[in-house]
Structure formats: structure tokens, C-alpha cells
Design a protein around this motif. Structure first.
Motif, PDB file in Angstrom:
ATOM      1  N   ILE A   5     115.364  13.951  86.650  1.00 10.96           N
ATOM      2  CA  ILE A   5     114.281  13.965  85.152  1.00 10.96           C
ATOM      3  C   ILE A   5     112.548  14.010  85.399  1.00 10.96           C
ATOM      4  CG2 ILE A   5     113.865  13.885  82.670  1.00 10.96           C
ATOM      5  CD1 ILE A   5     116.643  13.526  82.426  1.00 10.96           C
ATOM      6  N   ASP A   6     112.618  12.628  85.745  1.00 16.70           N
ATOM      7  CA  ASP A   6     110.897  12.569  86.048  1.00 16.70           C
ATOM      8  C   ASP A   6     110.605  13.436  87.398  1.00 16.70           C
ATOM      9  OD1 ASP A   6     111.021  10.032  84.395  1.00 16.70           O
ATOM     10  OD2 ASP A   6     111.042   8.923  85.910  1.00 16.70           O
ATOM     11  N   ILE A   7     111.323  13.365  88.433  1.00 15.00           N
ATOM     12  CA  ILE A   7     110.922  14.574  88.910  1.00 15.00           C
ATOM     13  C   ILE A   7     110.532  16.467  88.894  1.00 15.00           C
ATOM     14  CG2 ILE A   7     111.769  16.063  91.262  1.00 15.00           C
ATOM     15  CD1 ILE A   7     113.524  13.450  92.081  1.00 15.00           C
ATOM     16  N   LEU A   8     111.455  16.325  88.048  1.00 22.06           N
ATOM     17  CA  LEU A   8     111.402  17.832  87.494  1.00 22.06           C
ATOM     18  C   LEU A   8     110.435  17.930  86.338  1.00 22.06           C
ATOM     19  CD1 LEU A   8     114.977  18.571  86.557  1.00 22.06           C
ATOM     20  CD2 LEU A   8     114.140  19.564  88.137  1.00 22.06           C
ATOM     21  N   ASP A   9     109.820  16.766  85.589  1.00 20.60           N
ATOM     22  CA  ASP A   9     108.675  16.857  84.822  1.00 20.60           C
ATOM     23  C   ASP A   9     107.298  16.319  85.936  1.00 20.60           C
ATOM     24  OD1 ASP A   9     110.350  16.223  82.384  1.00 20.60           O
ATOM     25  OD2 ASP A   9     110.531  14.005  82.330  1.00 20.60           O
ATOM     26  N   ALA A  10     107.905  16.233  86.834  1.00 22.86           N
ATOM     27  CA  ALA A  10     106.465  15.777  87.463  1.00 22.86           C
ATOM     28  C   ALA A  10     105.754  17.399  87.951  1.00 22.86           C
ATOM     29  CB  ALA A  10     106.702  15.304  89.100  1.00 22.86           C
ATOM     30  N   ILE A  11     107.289  18.523  88.529  1.00 22.82           N
ATOM     31  CA  ILE A  11     106.698  20.014  88.291  1.00 22.82           C
ATOM     32  C   ILE A  11     106.467  20.025  87.539  1.00 22.82           C
ATOM     33  CG2 ILE A  11     107.823  22.033  89.265  1.00 22.82           C
ATOM     34  CD1 ILE A  11     110.137  20.157  91.061  1.00 22.82           C
ATOM     35  N   ALA A  12     106.994  20.580  86.333  1.00 24.09           N
ATOM     36  CA  ALA A  12     106.164  21.398  84.603  1.00 24.09           C
ATOM     37  C   ALA A  12     104.697  20.442  85.401  1.00 24.09           C
ATOM     38  CB  ALA A  12     107.450  20.767  83.852  1.00 24.09           C
ATOM     39  N   ALA A  13     104.513  19.122  85.092  1.00 23.53           N
ATOM     40  CA  ALA A  13     103.150  18.958  85.055  1.00 23.53           C
ATOM     41  C   ALA A  13     102.011  19.379  86.221  1.00 23.53           C
ATOM     42  CB  ALA A  13     103.113  17.605  84.682  1.00 23.53           C
ATOM     43  N   ARG A  14     102.574  19.803  87.108  1.00 22.26           N
ATOM     44  CA  ARG A  14     101.937  19.882  88.263  1.00 22.26           C
ATOM     45  C   ARG A  14     101.135  21.787  87.745  1.00 22.26           C
ATOM     46  NH1 ARG A  14     100.702  18.679  93.932  1.00 22.26           N
ATOM     47  NH2 ARG A  14     100.134  20.872  94.681  1.00 22.26           N
ATOM     48  N   HIS A  15     102.466  22.779  87.219  1.00 21.88           N
ATOM     49  CA  HIS A  15     102.597  24.200  87.293  1.00 21.88           C
ATOM     50  C   HIS A  15     102.352  24.155  85.695  1.00 21.88           C
ATOM     51  CE1 HIS A  15     103.754  24.331  91.346  1.00 21.88           C
ATOM     52  NE2 HIS A  15     104.007  23.124  90.810  1.00 21.88           N
ATOM     53  N   GLY A  16     101.115  23.643  85.291  1.00 19.37           N
ATOM     54  CA  GLY A  16     100.779  23.737  83.841  1.00 19.37           C
ATOM     55  C   GLY A  16     101.749  23.794  82.576  1.00 19.37           C
ATOM     56  N   GLY A  17     102.311  23.050  82.669  1.00 20.12           N
ATOM     57  CA  GLY A  17     103.855  22.894  81.995  1.00 20.12           C
ATOM     58  C   GLY A  17     104.628  23.140  81.678  1.00 20.12           C
ATOM     59  N   CYS A  18     104.559  24.522  83.006  1.00 19.93           N
ATOM     60  CA  CYS A  18     105.835  25.042  82.615  1.00 19.93           C
ATOM     61  C   CYS A  18     107.401  24.874  82.488  1.00 19.93           C
ATOM     62  CB  CYS A  18     106.185  25.641  84.390  1.00 19.93           C
ATOM     63  SG  CYS A  18     107.214  24.783  85.707  1.00 19.93           S
ATOM     64  N   ALA A  53     109.912  18.745  96.897  1.00 23.26           N
ATOM     65  CA  ALA A  53     108.894  18.855  97.612  1.00 23.26           C
ATOM     66  C   ALA A  53     107.927  19.681  97.731  1.00 23.26           C
ATOM     67  CB  ALA A  53     109.142  17.697  98.395  1.00 23.26           C
ATOM     68  N   LEU A  54     108.066  20.853  98.011  1.00 23.27           N
ATOM     69  CA  LEU A  54     107.498  21.988  98.773  1.00 23.27           C
ATOM     70  C   LEU A  54     106.235  22.126  96.649  1.00 23.27           C
ATOM     71  CD1 LEU A  54     109.259  23.764 100.862  1.00 23.27           C
ATOM     72  CD2 LEU A  54     107.491  22.920 101.039  1.00 23.27           C
ATOM     73  N   ALA A  55     107.256  22.188  96.089  1.00 16.72           N
ATOM     74  CA  ALA A  55     106.621  23.116  94.800  1.00 16.72           C
ATOM     75  C   ALA A  55     105.252  21.478  93.998  1.00 16.72           C
ATOM     76  CB  ALA A  55     107.248  22.786  93.670  1.00 16.72           C
ATOM     77  N   LEU A  56     105.905  19.994  94.588  1.00 19.25           N
ATOM     78  CA  LEU A  56     105.047  19.253  94.410  1.00 19.25           C
ATOM     79  C   LEU A  56     103.491  18.499  95.158  1.00 19.25           C
ATOM     80  CD1 LEU A  56     107.100  16.710  92.598  1.00 19.25           C
ATOM     81  CD2 LEU A  56     105.395  17.238  91.472  1.00 19.25           C
ATOM     82  N   GLY A  57     104.107  19.031  96.483  1.00 20.23           N
ATOM     83  CA  GLY A  57     103.155  18.618  97.735  1.00 20.23           C
ATOM     84  C   GLY A  57     103.346  17.627  98.029  1.00 20.23           C
ATOM     85  N   VAL A  58     104.445  16.699  97.681  1.00 19.84           N
ATOM     86  CA  VAL A  58     104.832  15.285  98.701  1.00 19.84           C
ATOM     87  C   VAL A  58     105.739  15.242  99.720  1.00 19.84           C
ATOM     88  CG1 VAL A  58     103.976  14.808  95.828  1.00 19.84           C
ATOM     89  CG2 VAL A  58     106.287  15.061  96.781  1.00 19.84           C
ATOM     90  N   GLU A  59     106.185  14.638  99.816  1.00 23.65           N
ATOM     91  CA  GLU A  59     106.408  13.954 101.131  1.00 23.65           C
ATOM     92  C   GLU A  59     108.170  13.692 100.601  1.00 23.65           C
ATOM     93  OE1 GLU A  59     107.816  13.452 105.027  1.00 23.65           O
ATOM     94  OE2 GLU A  59     105.564  13.521 104.188  1.00 23.65           O
ATOM     95  N   ALA A  60     108.975  14.744 101.093  1.00 18.27           N
ATOM     96  CA  ALA A  60     110.445  15.148 100.932  1.00 18.27           C
ATOM     97  C   ALA A  60     111.266  13.342 100.748  1.00 18.27           C
ATOM     98  CB  ALA A  60     111.378  15.790 101.642  1.00 18.27           C
ATOM     99  N   GLY A  61     110.938  13.098 101.648  1.00 12.62           N
ATOM    100  CA  GLY A  61     112.258  11.425 101.442  1.00 12.62           C
ATOM    101  C   GLY A  61     111.466  10.488 100.721  1.00 12.62           C
ATOM    102  N   ALA A  62     110.372  10.740  99.848  1.00 12.90           N
ATOM    103  CA  ALA A  62     110.254   9.542  98.905  1.00 12.90           C
ATOM    104  C   ALA A  62     111.300  10.366  97.639  1.00 12.90           C
ATOM    105  CB  ALA A  62     108.760  10.068  98.130  1.00 12.90           C
ATOM    106  N   LEU A  63     110.902  11.087  97.328  1.00 11.77           N
ATOM    107  CA  LEU A  63     111.933  11.927  95.799  1.00 11.77           C
ATOM    108  C   LEU A  63     113.048  12.144  96.726  1.00 11.77           C
ATOM    109  CD1 LEU A  63     110.532  15.284  95.549  1.00 11.77           C
ATOM    110  CD2 LEU A  63     110.171  13.363  94.664  1.00 11.77           C
ATOM    111  N   ILE A  64     113.718  11.923  97.731  1.00  9.43           N
ATOM    112  CA  ILE A  64     115.695  11.781  98.483  1.00  9.43           C
ATOM    113  C   ILE A  64     116.559  10.492  98.126  1.00  9.43           C
ATOM    114  CG2 ILE A  64     116.703  11.657 100.207  1.00  9.43           C
ATOM    115  CD1 ILE A  64     115.348  14.052 100.987  1.00  9.43           C
ATOM    116  N   ALA A  65     115.260   8.924  97.950  1.00  6.50           N
ATOM    117  CA  ALA A  65     114.889   7.918  98.382  1.00  6.50           C
ATOM    118  C   ALA A  65     114.798   7.834  96.795  1.00  6.50           C
ATOM    119  CB  ALA A  65     113.363   7.013  98.249  1.00  6.50           C
ATOM    120  N   ILE A  66     114.242   8.318  95.387  1.00  5.49           N
ATOM    121  CA  ILE A  66     114.649   7.849  93.814  1.00  5.49           C
ATOM    122  C   ILE A  66     115.897   8.468  93.496  1.00  5.49           C
ATOM    123  CG2 ILE A  66     113.719   9.411  92.232  1.00  5.49           C
ATOM    124  CD1 ILE A  66     110.859   9.405  93.335  1.00  5.49           C
TER     125      ILE A  66
END
Length: 72
Positions: A5-18, A53-66
Motif C-alpha cells: 500500500i505504501d508503494i501505491l501511495d508513493a506512486i500516487a504522490a510522485r504523480h501528483g496525487g493521482c 519501480a519504473l513509475a517511481l524511478g527506483v530500483e526494483a529490488g528494493a520494492l521486491i524486498a518490501i
């Protein structure tokens, strides 16, 4: 970020609260999957983490670990 859920929230925040619908369009993750994650029925898969990870501009491994820690 500690959960899918935090990952989804971060994507929303990165893209203007979408909306979740927009997250689905940005990432290619199905709206039904996003709804299931939001409702605590499942977590994001490895493939979904790569898309997120592509939408956030971060390393996928970090999200996979989460999400792996979340499942355990």
C-alpha cells in the motif's frame, strides 16, 4: 515504504496525487489487483514491483524486498 500500500501511495504522490485508476494506467497493474492490495487481500508480485519501480524511478529490488517481507 513498508508495505504494498505504501508503494501505491508513493506512486500516487510522485504523480501528483493521482487515483488508483491512474496508477493502473501508469504501471500496467490491473485495477482489480490494486483494489485487492488496498483491501489487504494480497501484496504486489515481483512483476508488479518491477512496473512500480519504473513509475517511481527506483530500483526494483528494493520494492521486491518490501513485498517479500510483507508476505512473511
Amino acid at each position: 515504504m513498508k508495505t504494498s500500500i505504501d508503494i501505491l501511495d508513493a506512486i500516487a504522490a510522485r504523480h501528483g496525487g493521482c487515483s488508483d485508476y491512474r496508477i493502473a494506467k501508469l504501471t500496467g497493474i490491473g485495477a482489480g489487483k490494486i483494489s485487492a492490495v488496498r483491501n489487504g487481500r494480497c501484496s504486489l508480485s515481483r512483476a508488479h514491483c518491477k512496473r512500480a519501480a519504473l513509475a517511481l524511478g527506483v530500483e526494483a529490488g528494493a520494492l521486491i524486498a518490501i513485498t517479500q517481507a510483507e508476505r512473511e
